[in-house]
Design a protein around this motif. Structure first.
Motif, short mmCIF file in Angstrom:
data_model
loop_
_atom_site.label_atom_id
_atom_site.label_comp_id
_atom_site.label_asym_id
_atom_site.label_seq_id
_atom_site.Cartn_x
_atom_site.Cartn_y
_atom_site.Cartn_z
N TYR A 211 6.27 6.99 0.16
CA TYR A 211 5.35 6.46 1.15
C TYR A 211 4.46 7.60 1.69
CZ TYR A 211 7.46 1.84 1.38
OH TYR A 211 7.89 0.59 1.09
N THR A 212 3.23 7.25 2.11
CA THR A 212 2.33 8.25 2.70
C THR A 212 2.00 7.83 4.14
OG1 THR A 212 0.45 7.11 1.75
CG2 THR A 212 1.26 9.04 0.55
N HIS B 51 3.96 3.58 8.99
CA HIS B 51 3.42 3.60 10.35
C HIS B 51 4.54 3.80 11.36
CE1 HIS B 51 -0.15 1.37 8.70
NE2 HIS B 51 0.79 0.93 7.87
N CYS C 295 0.23 6.86 7.66
CA CYS C 295 -0.94 6.09 8.08
C CYS C 295 -1.95 7.04 8.73
CB CYS C 295 -0.49 5.01 9.07
SG CYS C 295 -1.76 4.42 10.19
N SER D 105 0.82 -1.22 0.00
CA SER D 105 0.00 0.00 0.00
C SER D 105 0.85 1.27 0.00
CB SER D 105 -0.92 0.01 1.23
OG SER D 105 -0.13 0.11 2.40
N LYS D 106 2.15 1.14 0.31
CA LYS D 106 3.07 2.29 0.39
C LYS D 106 2.63 3.29 1.47
CE LYS D 106 6.07 1.43 -2.99
NZ LYS D 106 7.50 1.39 -2.79
N VAL D 107 2.00 2.74 2.54
CA VAL D 107 1.65 3.57 3.70
C VAL D 107 2.70 3.27 4.78
CG1 VAL D 107 -0.05 3.86 5.56
CG2 VAL D 107 -0.81 3.70 3.19
#
Ligand code: ZN
Ligand code: ZN
Length: 361
Positions: free
Chosen positions: A353-354, A326, A356, A322-324
């Protein structure tokens, strides 16, 4: 006759005993006087303390650095602005400096040579070093006039010049490496002082061009204490240069509320990233660093302590699908087989990345 002789002998022995006693007494008195004499102690301190002292004199938005070596020799690097003559004069007097062995003008900007005409006139300088460059300014003319009046000649400051080379102490120049630059600052004499296992680097106002030349020439730039280039300006103290110097301590000579915005935040950030402890003359006044040859002590606490980022540290955990990303403490971490270990926040964002939505890292 025999009796007279005996009296004479007794008298002689008596005299001898008396003189011996008085001699011993005088020696005791002399030793006691030496012990109690503060002046004798002070003299002993100056010449046998085994400490090199580097004074970054508070001259506002300018540079002036006094170095005192263990053998009593003195070096003055730069002489502040014109209005700083009294400050420097008073400071030199407070340190009982009467003459200067090596006077170095890093480059002919007023904030570096401003009070040097006064210093040359009023202090005996054994030798003077300046880069091969003239300036069309009154203060530069005044300086040349005073040097001429003393019948002195100027030695050229450039890379490779060695001023002192003894067993424990070395003083030499690492720049300028060229003869023509667009910026006067790049002509700055860069000086390195090595005392036993400790070292100091003084970069004047040298900027990125000169820094890169020193790196390219593979000069030994490593130093425990760095006098930060150009009052902490943005175009000095490059990352590549800092990597070579790797200073423990960084001293910024800078004036309160100066017109240039010195020190620049980017330069401060780069310094902090190396892990150096940062000192500033605008906030702390004159800063004095002392070296016993193995350990350096500074008379003030740092205003900023650099935090070296721990290499390979895992600060975030990403989901490779998902390229998220945390925080490692997030309640909805991806399955272990989808986890990627990520370093700094900037590095994470740069790789696409983004954050969470739950732990908002
Ligand atoms: Zn300057
Ligand atoms: Zn300058």
């Amino acid at each position: 006759m025999k009796r007279l002789y005996r009296v004479f002998s007794v008298l002689c022995i008596l005299l001898l005993v008396l003189s011996l006693v008085s001699c011993a007494y005088q020696e005791d008195m002399a030793a006691a006087a030496l012990k109690e004499n503060p002046i004798a102690d002070a003299v002993a301190d100056t010449f046998s303390s085994g400490e090199v002292k580097v004074h970054y004199i508070d001259v506002g938005q300018a540079d002036s650095i006094l170095i005192q070596l263990t053998d009593g020799k003195t070096i003055l690097i730069d002489g502040g602005n014109k209005g700083d003559a009294e400050v420097i004069d008073q400071y030199l007097k407070s340190q009982k400096v009467k003459s200067i062995d090596y006077l170095i003008a890093t480059h002919p900007h007023e904030d570096h040579i401003g009070s040097l005409p006064f210093i040359v006139k009023n202090y005996n300088a054994a030798s003077i070093y300046m880069p091969k460059l003239t300036a069309n300014t009154k203060v530069f003319e005044d300086l040349l006039t005073e040097i001429k009046a003393k019948g002195m000649k100027v030695n050229t400051a450039s890379a490779g010049v060695s001023l002192i080379e003894s067993k424990d102490t070395k003083l030499f120049m690492l720049a300028p490496n060229g003869t023509e630059y667009d910026e006067t600052n790049e002509y700055s004499a860069v000086i390195k002082l090595v005392y036993k296992n400790t070292s100091f680097l003084f970069t004047g106002d040298a900027e990125a061009v000169s820094e890169n030349e020193m790196i390219k020439k593979n000069l030994d730039l490593k130093a425990d204490v760095l006098k930060v280039g150009h009052h902490g300006g943005r175009t000095s103290t490059t990352e590549a240069f800092l990597k070579k110097v790797a200073p423990q301590y960084a001293i910024i000579s800078v004036g309160t509320d100066n017109d240039y915005g010195h020190p620049h935040q980017e330069a401060l950030d780069r310094l902090q990233a190396t892990g150096a402890k940062i000192f500033r003359t605008d906030e702390q006044g004159t800063i004095v660093a002392s070296s016993d040859g193995n350990k350096i002590t500074i008379n003030k606490a740092p205003v900023l302590s650099g935090a070296k980022p721990v290499e390979n540290a895992v600060n975030y955990i990403g989901n490779k699908n998902s390229k998220v990303f945390h925080l490692p403490s997030c309640s909805s971490l991806p399955k272990p087989e989808n986890q990627v270990k990520l370093g700094s926040r900037q590095e994470v964002i740069d790789t696409g990345y983004t954050p969470c939505g739950i732990c908002k890292p």
